[in-house]
Design a protein around this motif. Structure first.
Motif, short mmCIF file in Angstrom:
data_model
loop_
_atom_site.label_atom_id
_atom_site.label_comp_id
_atom_site.label_asym_id
_atom_site.label_seq_id
_atom_site.Cartn_x
_atom_site.Cartn_y
_atom_site.Cartn_z
N VAL A 80 5.51 -6.55 39.00
CA VAL A 80 6.32 -7.64 38.42
C VAL A 80 7.74 -7.58 38.99
N ALA A 81 8.25 -6.34 39.13
CA ALA A 81 9.59 -6.19 39.69
C ALA A 81 9.62 -6.56 41.16
N LEU A 82 8.52 -6.27 41.87
CA LEU A 82 8.48 -6.54 43.32
C LEU A 82 8.29 -8.03 43.62
N GLN A 83 7.72 -8.77 42.65
CA GLN A 83 7.38 -10.17 42.91
C GLN A 83 8.58 -11.02 43.30
N THR A 107 10.06 0.96 38.01
CA THR A 107 10.18 -0.49 38.03
C THR A 107 11.58 -0.90 38.49
#
Lengths: 332, 258
Positions: B112-115, B170
């Motif tokens: 989710v953080a990388l998105q 994250t």
């Protein structure tokens, strides 16, 4: 909620390895049943079921997957019905163009209402959407093109793409079924997409999503507009089914009804709103011919639901061992 | 970004606050706080309960709007910037209570953080499998923080210490210039404390870290600079030895420790 879900996690039942196949078979059976249904049941009733199922599913996209309780979805449903009916009847548009206008109109309404309401949370969000939808109700009551209490009557169904005659009940039914399936596919993709993943994370922990750099208001607004557009799709189709756009569809009672349908079936499940709306619409139809007041019965059903199975019908099924073995998931 | 000036005498200041203050309807929670956080340095913010440490965090990350003062991040004034924008500019925080997405798996949490940096956050028409190309980077971070065994666990099912480690993973996924950690070791066992201390020391080699921490042996061990807050104001600042020798600090905070 979080504390309650902990013990469930520890006794996790693994999905059966062939659960995917079983679910596919169930899906095919359901689709076959829908294809064959008009041979046994009154097509108008079935189309009404499908329209409300789509409406409830659109509503669930917001409540179940974003956690926003809108109390104004009737504005999109009924508003789109007016737009479609007017375009088809007065301007002589084709049915597909009329429905498209309904969808776009509902999306535009959603953008305006959402932009105003989205910064508020919980009950304040619900109250602002209710207030805005009431304003829209009074607009519909006064605006000349809606014909006030009379509504827009005898809306022509016309020919789909200029070829298929929608006045044939079966043609109309299969058209509505196709719209319903497409609508559900859009919802399914929306939920299971990169965007859906961010929505899920916002619902799980909004502050954390902000601290990861997501402007959560924009994501919520996106979901709100998508939900409004799909509610509009259902409303536009309904106007063609009944050849009638009416004030009933923009009242706050209609906003309440869709909440009831969604909760009854199970929020955050793909099929819950379909089951819930099917139950409510069927009850209404059955009770319409009896002396029993419909609202009392649906009210009692709702109370039983809240007291005995809070996850809703489909939600409770998903939580059973069988449901878990089949790999059904709920979002709650 | 112009990173070439980094090698001047002493590490450069990446985050600074001047005269920072916050009033809550008449009550002054934070007043006159000056703070400089340097690249590749660990800066601790300590003080007794209610001293305003978390409020300072909320002000710096813009989760709260300061009543007075100015905040600068990487040379840009962020005093009036929205919190999500601040995060996108490279200032990422953790929370006192572990900030995870409980129903997502460990790997999904990191993804989710990388998105967002990968530009894969707004596509509502793509299948979830479009996120598969983030797997490698996510697994790399998960391994770096020793969470590989729990990669496919739901975050809610992790132990408390591992939730905190996941939170750091994250946060690191965003590769922030400044990392704000709010009590990263609170509630952890001794073993986890040592591991997290190592992780923080490691990640600080490439970025600035500001942390609120009650565990003074950790602060003494890994922090280059300590600022002591009491009743919303700074009473001492400097390295641990200087600060712990300060009589005001000893009476206000460390009384029993010193």
């Amino acid at each position: 909620m979080a504390a309650k879900s902990e013990p469930i996690a520890t006794e996790q039942v693994a999905a059966h390895p062939r659960a995917g196949q079983v679910r596919l078979v169930l899906l095919v059976i359901a689709l076959a049943a829908l294809l064959a249904a008009p041979l046994f049941l009154y097509p108008i009733f079935l189309m009404k079921l499908l329209a409300f199922a789509l409406f409830a599913s659109a509503f669930n996209l917001l409540l179940g997957y974003t956690g926003l309780l809108s109390f104004g979805h009737a504005a999109f449903f009924g508003g789109a019905a007016y737009f479609t009916a007017h375009a088809v009847k007065v301007w002589g548009w084709s049915p597909e163009a009329g429905i498209l206008l309904g969808v776009l109109g509902a999306a535009a309404l959603g953008l305006v209402m959402g932009a105003i309401a989205i910064r508020r949370q919980g009950i304040y969000f619900a109250m602002i959407t209710l207030a805005l939808s009431q304003m829209f109700f009074f607009f519909c009551l006064q605006a000349p093109f809606t014909h006030g209490e009379d509504g827009i009557q005898s809306v022509p169904r016309g020919h789909l793409f200029g070829v298929i005659d929608l006045n044939q009940p079966l043609n109309m039914y299969y058209f509505v079924l196709a719209v319903f399936v497409i609508g559900l596919l859009i919802i399914w993709r929306f939920v299971n997409s990169p965007f859906g993943m961010i929505l899920k994370s916002i619902r799980e922990n909004e502050s954390r999503a902000i601290s990861l750099g997501y402007s959560v208001q924009h994501y919520k607004l996106g979901a709100f507009v998508m939900s409004a557009a799909l509610a509009g799709l259902a409303g536009g189709v309904k106007a063609l089914i009944f050849q009638f756009a009416t004030l009933t569809d923009v009242t706050w009672q209609m906003s309440g009804e869709v909440i009831l349908m969604t909760l009854l079936g199970g929020i955050g499940t793909l099929f819950g709103p379909i089951v819930g709306s099917g139950l409510v619409v069927t009850l209404q139809n059955v009770l319409a011919t009896s002396d029993f007041p419909v609202t009392i019965i649906t009210g009692l059903v709702f109370m039983v639901c809240v007291l005995l199975f809070r996850r809703g019908i489909v939600g409770e099924f998903c939580a059973t061992k069988l449901g878990k073995m089949l790999g059904f998931r709920t979002e709650n | 970004m112009a990173l070439s000036v980094a090698t001047q005498a002493g590490p450069r200041v990446v985050l600074s606050a001047r005269g920072l203050g916050k009033d809550f309807s008449g009550f002054t929670a934070v007043n006159g706080v000056d703070l400089d956080v340097h690249h590749s340095r660990i800066h601790a913010l300590i003080g007794p309960n209610g001293a305003g440490k978390t409020t300072v965090f909320n002000l710096l990350t813009k989760f709260l709007q300061p009543t007075r003062g100015q905040i600068t991040l990487l040379g840009q004034d962020i005093t009036h910037t929205r919190p999500d924008k601040v995060a996108r500019m490279g200032l990422v925080r953790s929370f006192q209570i572990s900030a995870i997405f409980p129903h997502l798996t460990v790997r999904e949490n990191v993804k989710v953080a990388l998105q967002r940096p990968a530009g894969l956050a707004t596509q509502f028409w793509l299948p979830l499998s479009s996120l598969d190309r983030l797997d490698a980077r996510a697994d790399e971070l998960i391994e770096k923080l020793g969470l590989s065994r729990w990669r496919d666990y739901r975050a809610a099912d992790l132990s408390y210490g591992r939730k905190r480690v996941l939170e750091i993973a994250t946060t690191l996924a965003l590769d922030p210039a400044v990392l704000l950690l709010d009590e990263p070791m609170a509630g952890m066992g001794q073993e986890d404390v040592a591991m997290v201390a190592d992780i923080i020391r490691d990640v600080a080699s490439e970025r600035a870290v500001l942390m609120v921490e009650h565990n003074l042996s950790v602060v003494a061990d890994i922090c280059h600079h300590v600022t002591v807050l009491q009743r919303g104001e700074i009473i001492a600042t400097g390295d641990y030895a200087t600060v712990s020798a300060d009589p005001r600090v000893r009476t206000a905070y460390m009384g029993s420790e010193a």
